[in-house]
Design an enzyme around this catalytic site. Sequence first.
Site, PDB file in Angstrom:
ATOM      1  N   CYS A 113       0.855  -1.121  -0.114  1.00 11.92           N
ATOM      2  CA  CYS A 113       0.081   0.091  -0.057  1.00 11.92           C
ATOM      3  C   CYS A 113       0.877   1.310  -0.018  1.00 11.92           C
ATOM      4  CB  CYS A 113      -0.697  -0.062   1.159  1.00 11.92           C
ATOM      5  SG  CYS A 113      -2.202  -1.560   1.005  1.00 11.92           S
ATOM      6  N   HIS A 250      -3.201   7.497   1.864  1.00 12.66           N
ATOM      7  CA  HIS A 250      -3.440   6.165   1.598  1.00 12.66           C
ATOM      8  C   HIS A 250      -4.881   5.819   1.974  1.00 12.66           C
ATOM      9  CE1 HIS A 250      -3.834   1.943   0.563  1.00 12.66           C
ATOM     10  NE2 HIS A 250      -3.679   1.525   1.936  1.00 12.66           N
ATOM     11  N   ASN A 280     -10.055   0.072  -0.405  1.00 10.51           N
ATOM     12  CA  ASN A 280      -8.476   0.084  -0.317  1.00 10.51           C
ATOM     13  C   ASN A 280      -7.772  -0.435  -1.674  1.00 10.51           C
ATOM     14  OD1 ASN A 280      -5.781  -0.329   0.201  1.00 10.51           O
ATOM     15  ND2 ASN A 280      -6.089  -1.173   2.141  1.00 10.51           N
TER      16      ASN A 280
HETATM   17  N1  ACO Z   1     -18.591  -8.682   8.990  1.00  5.17           N
HETATM   18  C1  ACO Z   1     -19.094  -8.634  10.120  1.00  5.17           C
HETATM   19  N2  ACO Z   1     -18.607  -9.037  11.166  1.00  5.17           N
HETATM   20  C2  ACO Z   1     -17.015  -8.852  10.890  1.00  5.17           C
HETATM   21  C3  ACO Z   1     -16.534  -8.674   9.579  1.00  5.17           C
HETATM   22  C4  ACO Z   1     -17.370  -8.641   8.512  1.00  5.17           C
HETATM   23  N3  ACO Z   1     -16.835  -8.255   7.376  1.00  5.17           N
HETATM   24  N4  ACO Z   1     -15.096  -8.724   9.928  1.00  5.17           N
HETATM   25  C5  ACO Z   1     -14.745  -9.031  11.040  1.00  5.17           C
HETATM   26  N5  ACO Z   1     -15.978  -9.233  11.808  1.00  5.17           N
HETATM   27  C6  ACO Z   1     -16.087  -9.375  13.280  1.00  5.17           C
HETATM   28  C7  ACO Z   1     -14.967  -9.969  13.849  1.00  5.17           C
HETATM   29  O1  ACO Z   1     -14.913 -11.709  13.784  1.00  5.17           O
HETATM   30  C8  ACO Z   1     -15.117  -9.625  15.227  1.00  5.17           C
HETATM   31  O2  ACO Z   1     -16.046 -10.386  15.804  1.00  5.17           O
HETATM   32  P1  ACO Z   1     -15.790 -10.946  17.485  1.00  5.17           P
HETATM   33  O3  ACO Z   1     -15.738  -9.869  18.367  1.00  5.17           O
HETATM   34  O4  ACO Z   1     -17.028 -11.832  17.724  1.00  5.17           O
HETATM   35  O5  ACO Z   1     -14.647 -11.709  17.260  1.00  5.17           O
HETATM   36  C9  ACO Z   1     -15.782  -8.296  15.159  1.00  5.17           C
HETATM   37  O6  ACO Z   1     -16.063  -8.310  13.800  1.00  5.17           O
HETATM   38  C10 ACO Z   1     -14.550  -7.091  15.515  1.00  5.17           C
HETATM   39  O7  ACO Z   1     -13.656  -7.258  14.410  1.00  5.17           O
HETATM   40  P2  ACO Z   1     -12.071  -6.545  14.569  1.00  5.17           P
HETATM   41  O8  ACO Z   1     -11.088  -6.927  13.653  1.00  5.17           O
HETATM   42  O9  ACO Z   1     -11.966  -6.440  15.920  1.00  5.17           O
HETATM   43  O10 ACO Z   1     -12.925  -5.096  13.863  1.00  5.17           O
HETATM   44  P3  ACO Z   1     -11.973  -3.800  13.890  1.00  5.17           P
HETATM   45  O11 ACO Z   1     -12.764  -2.814  14.471  1.00  5.17           O
HETATM   46  O12 ACO Z   1     -10.519  -3.806  14.344  1.00  5.17           O
HETATM   47  O13 ACO Z   1     -12.071  -3.627  12.184  1.00  5.17           O
HETATM   48  C11 ACO Z   1     -10.667  -3.535  10.119  1.00  5.17           C
HETATM   49  C12 ACO Z   1     -11.722  -4.401  11.490  1.00  5.17           C
HETATM   50  C13 ACO Z   1     -11.751  -2.989   9.423  1.00  5.17           C
HETATM   51  C14 ACO Z   1      -9.761  -4.547   9.300  1.00  5.17           C
HETATM   52  C15 ACO Z   1      -9.729  -2.519  10.828  1.00  5.17           C
HETATM   53  O14 ACO Z   1      -9.108  -3.406  11.878  1.00  5.17           O
HETATM   54  C16 ACO Z   1      -8.753  -2.007   9.824  1.00  5.17           C
HETATM   55  O15 ACO Z   1      -9.112  -1.356   9.179  1.00  5.17           O
HETATM   56  N6  ACO Z   1      -7.286  -2.406   9.980  1.00  5.17           N
HETATM   57  C17 ACO Z   1      -6.527  -1.814   9.159  1.00  5.17           C
HETATM   58  C18 ACO Z   1      -6.236  -2.176   7.850  1.00  5.17           C
HETATM   59  C19 ACO Z   1      -5.234  -1.326   7.146  1.00  5.17           C
HETATM   60  O16 ACO Z   1      -4.958  -0.213   7.513  1.00  5.17           O
HETATM   61  N7  ACO Z   1      -4.561  -1.692   6.136  1.00  5.17           N
HETATM   62  C20 ACO Z   1      -3.558  -1.143   5.665  1.00  5.17           C
HETATM   63  C21 ACO Z   1      -2.697  -1.499   4.872  1.00  5.17           C
HETATM   64  S1  ACO Z   1      -3.206  -2.654   3.720  1.00  5.17           S
HETATM   65  C22 ACO Z   1      -2.033  -3.316   2.771  1.00  5.17           C
HETATM   66  O17 ACO Z   1      -0.904  -3.024   2.740  1.00  5.17           O
HETATM   67  C23 ACO Z   1      -2.266  -4.288   1.703  1.00  5.17           C
END
Ligand code: ACO
Length: 323
Positions: A113, A250, A280
């Site tokens: 990214c 980004h 993304n």
């Molecule tokens: N739909 C419904 N529920 C979901 C989904 C979904 N698509 N995905 C995960 N959940 C659930 C999980 O299983 C979890 O359930 P649990 O509490 O029963 O275990 C709950 O939702 C919360 O999941 P978290 O992972 O804790 O959610 P979070 O608030 O952290 O959001 C996210 C997840 C959107 C991925 C976030 O952490 C994020 O954006 N992270 C950064 C990503 C990023 O910046 N990438 C950049 C680089 S990418 C690259 O270089 C290729």
Amino acid sequence: MIRSVIVGSGSYLPERVMTNAELAGMVDTSDEWIVARSGIRQRHIAAEGETTGDLAEAAARDALDHAGLQPDDIDLIVLATATPDSTFPATATVVQSRLGIRHGAAFDVQAVCSGFIYALATADNFLKAGQFRRALVIGAETFSRILDWEDRTTCVLFGDGAGAIVLEAMEGDGTNADRGILTSHLHADGCHHDLLYVDGGPSSTQTVGHLRMSGKEVFRHAVVNLSAVINEALEATGLKAEDIDWVIPHQANKRILDGTARKLKLDPSKVVVTVDRHGNTSAASVPLALTEAVRDGRIQRGQLLLLEAMGGGFTWGSALVRW
Ligand code: ACO
């Protein structure tokens, strides 16, 4: 001194739009969850047979048109991608041949990214060294091809697209009033490989593999690293957060954009946001957002732009650019 001035920008998005509602029919998710956690409402998906090279070529042609230049005016192509058409040769050479360019150099950069910031800094240094005169810097991805479409924690976050700029070496005074790239800063910390990676590759599994991510951990590192690398760019130039006219980040997650802006006390209305419509798009997201804000008239000549990104590796970087 020589400055690398952005003289044109362009972009391309595949025609097909995939909404959150469509994804909710494929995995156990909902529009509400995706919007609340990421800010994403839809993403573009490349058509069958449509490759990263196709997207990159379209964005490059759009950038050349915008710059009023011909392909032959270009003597360097640096293409950032983590989803190349082939293991080799570089997708940059695909674009070069499609544009009919037979001179100069063309190569890919792989920083996921952060790829576009890495490619921009690389091209800038070649231009400043006097080795090349005009560069196409492209970010292009088809992440839909490396997603595990049964993994709801990742497949809802990414999309396909491409963006490009034309950089031209011009004389500057060496002050912050110069047009062009004023400063760029790159970092990597390979210790965090396991938090964001693809579980395949030519030398390890002989497969392409699928993206794997510990989202929460990546999120935590992103806000810290991005804030630090933005401050580094400001300190290097003596500029202040309030001098920035537009932030072109980004586009990984709306909450990362908001968190970083809050930490740096940046006005949120100055942050260009496309993640809601593009998802993304990895290395493509910065030039896609830049082109959107240039074409709709938000970005004006003389304004100060902050570009920043963080991605797998981890890698991260920033650049300050006078438009
Ligand atoms: N739909 C419904 N529920 C979901 C989904 C979904 N698509 N995905 C995960 N959940 C659930 C999980 O299983 C979890 O359930 P649990 O509490 O029963 O275990 C709950 O939702 C919360 O999941 P978290 O992972 O804790 O959610 P979070 O608030 O952290 O959001 C996210 C997840 C959107 C991925 C976030 O952490 C994020 O954006 N992270 C950064 C990503 C990023 O910046 N990438 C950049 C680089 S990418 C690259 O270089 C290729």
